[in-house]
Design a protein around this motif. Structure first.
Motif, mmCIF file in Angstrom:
data_model
loop_
_atom_site.group_PDB
_atom_site.id
_atom_site.type_symbol
_atom_site.label_atom_id
_atom_site.label_comp_id
_atom_site.label_asym_id
_atom_site.label_seq_id
_atom_site.Cartn_x
_atom_site.Cartn_y
_atom_site.Cartn_z
ATOM 1 N N ALA A 180 0.947 -1.266 0.057
ATOM 2 C CA ALA A 180 0.014 0.107 0.010
ATOM 3 C C ALA A 180 0.834 1.397 -0.089
ATOM 4 N N ARG A 181 1.961 1.114 0.935
ATOM 5 C CA ARG A 181 2.586 2.229 1.023
ATOM 6 C C ARG A 181 3.574 2.561 -0.346
ATOM 7 N N ASN A 182 3.635 1.684 -1.150
ATOM 8 C CA ASN A 182 4.326 1.893 -2.861
ATOM 9 C C ASN A 182 3.592 2.035 -3.758
ATOM 10 N N GLY A 183 2.033 1.959 -3.520
ATOM 11 C CA GLY A 183 1.239 2.557 -4.715
ATOM 12 C C GLY A 183 0.622 1.221 -5.316
ATOM 13 N N VAL A 184 0.262 0.204 -4.586
ATOM 14 C CA VAL A 184 -0.619 -0.714 -5.095
ATOM 15 C C VAL A 184 -2.018 -0.294 -5.168
ATOM 16 N N ASP A 185 -2.651 -0.930 -6.137
ATOM 17 C CA ASP A 185 -3.917 -0.629 -6.247
ATOM 18 C C ASP A 185 -4.923 -1.495 -5.666
ATOM 19 N N TYR A 186 -4.688 -2.728 -5.623
ATOM 20 C CA TYR A 186 -5.578 -3.857 -5.238
ATOM 21 C C TYR A 186 -4.921 -4.558 -3.972
ATOM 22 N N ILE A 187 -5.447 -5.236 -2.914
ATOM 23 C CA ILE A 187 -4.838 -6.227 -1.959
ATOM 24 C C ILE A 187 -5.707 -7.235 -2.034
ATOM 25 N N ASP A 188 -5.279 -8.503 -2.267
ATOM 26 C CA ASP A 188 -6.073 -9.541 -2.024
ATOM 27 C C ASP A 188 -6.279 -9.986 -0.455
ATOM 28 N N VAL A 189 -7.380 -10.292 -0.064
ATOM 29 C CA VAL A 189 -7.669 -10.507 1.127
ATOM 30 C C VAL A 189 -8.601 -11.683 1.479
ATOM 31 N N GLY A 190 -8.908 -12.248 2.660
ATOM 32 C CA GLY A 190 -9.918 -13.410 2.626
ATOM 33 C C GLY A 190 -10.694 -13.133 3.849
ATOM 34 N N MET A 191 -11.941 -13.495 4.040
ATOM 35 C CA MET A 191 -12.729 -13.427 5.312
ATOM 36 C C MET A 191 -12.789 -14.730 6.018
ATOM 37 N N GLU A 192 -12.925 -14.591 7.358
ATOM 38 C CA GLU A 192 -13.160 -15.599 8.092
ATOM 39 C C GLU A 192 -14.092 -16.627 7.567
ATOM 40 N N PRO A 193 -14.332 -17.949 7.678
ATOM 41 C CA PRO A 193 -13.098 -18.729 8.033
ATOM 42 C C PRO A 193 -11.925 -19.060 7.376
ATOM 43 N N LEU A 194 -11.965 -18.455 5.906
ATOM 44 C CA LEU A 194 -11.071 -18.742 4.849
ATOM 45 C C LEU A 194 -9.802 -17.870 4.955
ATOM 46 N N SER A 195 -9.507 -17.135 5.774
ATOM 47 C CA SER A 195 -8.395 -16.173 6.099
ATOM 48 C C SER A 195 -7.323 -16.909 6.956
ATOM 49 N N GLY A 197 -3.721 -19.022 8.008
ATOM 50 C CA GLY A 197 -3.376 -20.203 7.416
ATOM 51 C C GLY A 197 -2.729 -20.114 6.247
ATOM 52 N N THR A 198 -3.075 -20.877 5.247
ATOM 53 C CA THR A 198 -2.381 -20.833 4.061
ATOM 54 C C THR A 198 -3.464 -20.170 3.009
ATOM 55 N N GLY A 199 -4.139 -19.527 3.738
ATOM 56 C CA GLY A 199 -5.015 -18.177 2.810
ATOM 57 C C GLY A 199 -4.566 -17.055 2.976
ATOM 58 N N HIS A 200 -5.388 -15.953 2.720
ATOM 59 C CA HIS A 200 -5.015 -14.495 2.679
ATOM 60 C C HIS A 200 -4.955 -13.907 4.089
ATOM 61 N N ALA A 201 -4.265 -12.949 4.360
ATOM 62 C CA ALA A 201 -4.646 -11.829 5.616
ATOM 63 C C ALA A 201 -6.081 -11.492 5.496
ATOM 64 N N ASP A 202 -6.580 -11.535 6.728
ATOM 65 C CA ASP A 202 -7.867 -11.277 6.840
ATOM 66 C C ASP A 202 -8.254 -9.689 6.573
ATOM 67 N N LEU A 203 -9.491 -9.690 5.930
ATOM 68 C CA LEU A 203 -10.086 -8.352 5.556
ATOM 69 C C LEU A 203 -10.175 -7.621 6.678
ATOM 70 N N LEU A 204 -10.690 -7.860 7.784
ATOM 71 C CA LEU A 204 -10.851 -6.695 8.854
ATOM 72 C C LEU A 204 -9.323 -6.395 9.661
ATOM 73 N N SER A 205 -8.320 -7.271 9.395
ATOM 74 C CA SER A 205 -7.003 -7.124 9.902
ATOM 75 C C SER A 205 -6.599 -6.017 9.061
ATOM 76 N N VAL A 206 -6.418 -6.215 7.569
ATOM 77 C CA VAL A 206 -5.790 -5.594 6.597
ATOM 78 C C VAL A 206 -6.559 -4.026 6.783
ATOM 79 N N HIS A 207 -7.999 -4.161 6.630
ATOM 80 C CA HIS A 207 -8.745 -2.972 6.933
ATOM 81 C C HIS A 207 -8.164 -1.897 7.896
ATOM 82 N N ALA A 208 -8.293 -2.635 9.083
ATOM 83 C CA ALA A 208 -7.753 -1.839 10.472
ATOM 84 C C ALA A 208 -6.167 -1.386 10.240
ATOM 85 N N MET A 209 -5.479 -2.066 9.702
ATOM 86 C CA MET A 209 -3.977 -1.595 9.417
ATOM 87 C C MET A 209 -3.903 -0.307 8.613
ATOM 88 N N LEU A 210 -4.655 -0.536 7.456
ATOM 89 C CA LEU A 210 -4.484 0.637 6.376
ATOM 90 C C LEU A 210 -5.067 1.711 6.610
#
Length: 223
Positions: A180-195, A197-210
């Motif tokens: 995000a800091r370097n200009g990305v347009d989209y970040i792929d995330v997952g929703m519980e319970p699919l985030s 583990g071997t899935g993506h970082a969680d939607l709510l966590s990435v949202h709160a971080m950004l």
């Protein structure tokens, strides 16, 4: 939104026990109606299989996926060989889809920031309309991920860039911030319970971080 897994066109059938053609159309319909693009993962010479397929089938696949409601083809080659993706970009556009070229990220003395920036140049020269930094094993180091994205952004200011990172070793949440800091347009995330583990970082966590980092992100309706 992802409509099917790149591991094989039978995935949805295996998961739901339904005809995958019907399932894909039902899945994409609501997103299409709302103006939300869907995308698929495509394996170059293998199409969406695990073994090579003929050119006529590859060409037909893109036209069919577009009719099923899929907008973007995320095409990758495990060896990052641009030659194996040239027809994927061509056939995707001929079929009415957006051709996205994916850089398969790994960590080695050979796979440097410069290597990936130049690879993006090659994909774009071959017809890729978007670029995905595809960290499918999640082992890309966060700062390097950021530098790759900045390098692509500096050379191609108008191209859309996605960051796709799995959570397996834990780097992806930090990589999302660096992206995000370097200009990305989209970040792929997952929703519980699919985030996680071997899935993506969680939607709510990435949202709160950004949001905490000062980025303008829309509120999420938790209801």
């Amino acid at each position: 939104r992802v409509e099917t897994n790149g591991g094989g066109f039978e995935q949805i059938c295996l998961l739901k026990g339904e005809n995958p053609n019907h399932s894909v159309r039902a899945w994409t319909r609501a997103f299409n109606k709302a103006g939300i693009q869907t995308h698929m993962l495509e394996r170059g010479l293998n199409g969406i299989r695990l073994s090579p397929v003929s050119k006529d089938l590859r060409k037909l696949m893109f036209a069919l996926k577009k009719k099923q409601g899929t907008d973007i083809s995320r095409s990758f080659d495990g060896l990052n060989n641009p030659q194996n993706l040239e027809l994927s970009f061509q056939y995707a556009k001929e079929g009415g889809m957006i051709a996205q070229g994916a850089l398969s990220i790994t960590h080695s003395p050979v796979h440097t920031v410069e290597y990936y920036v130049k690879l993006a140049d090659q994909f774009i020269d071959l017809g890729a309309e978007e670029i995905c930094v595809k960290d499918m094993a999640g082992i890309g180091r966060p700062v390097s991920i950021g530098r790759i994205i900045k390098g692509i952004r500096d050379r191609h200011p108008n191209i859309l860039i996605s960051y796709h990172g799995h959570s397996t070793p834990g780097f992806s949440i930090v990589s999302s911030l660096e992206a995000a800091r370097n200009g990305v347009d989209y970040i792929d995330v997952g929703m519980e319970p699919l985030s996680w583990g071997t899935g993506h970082a969680d939607l709510l966590s990435v949202h709160a971080m950004l949001k905490d980092a000062g980025f303008s992100v829309k509120d999420i309706n938790l209801d």
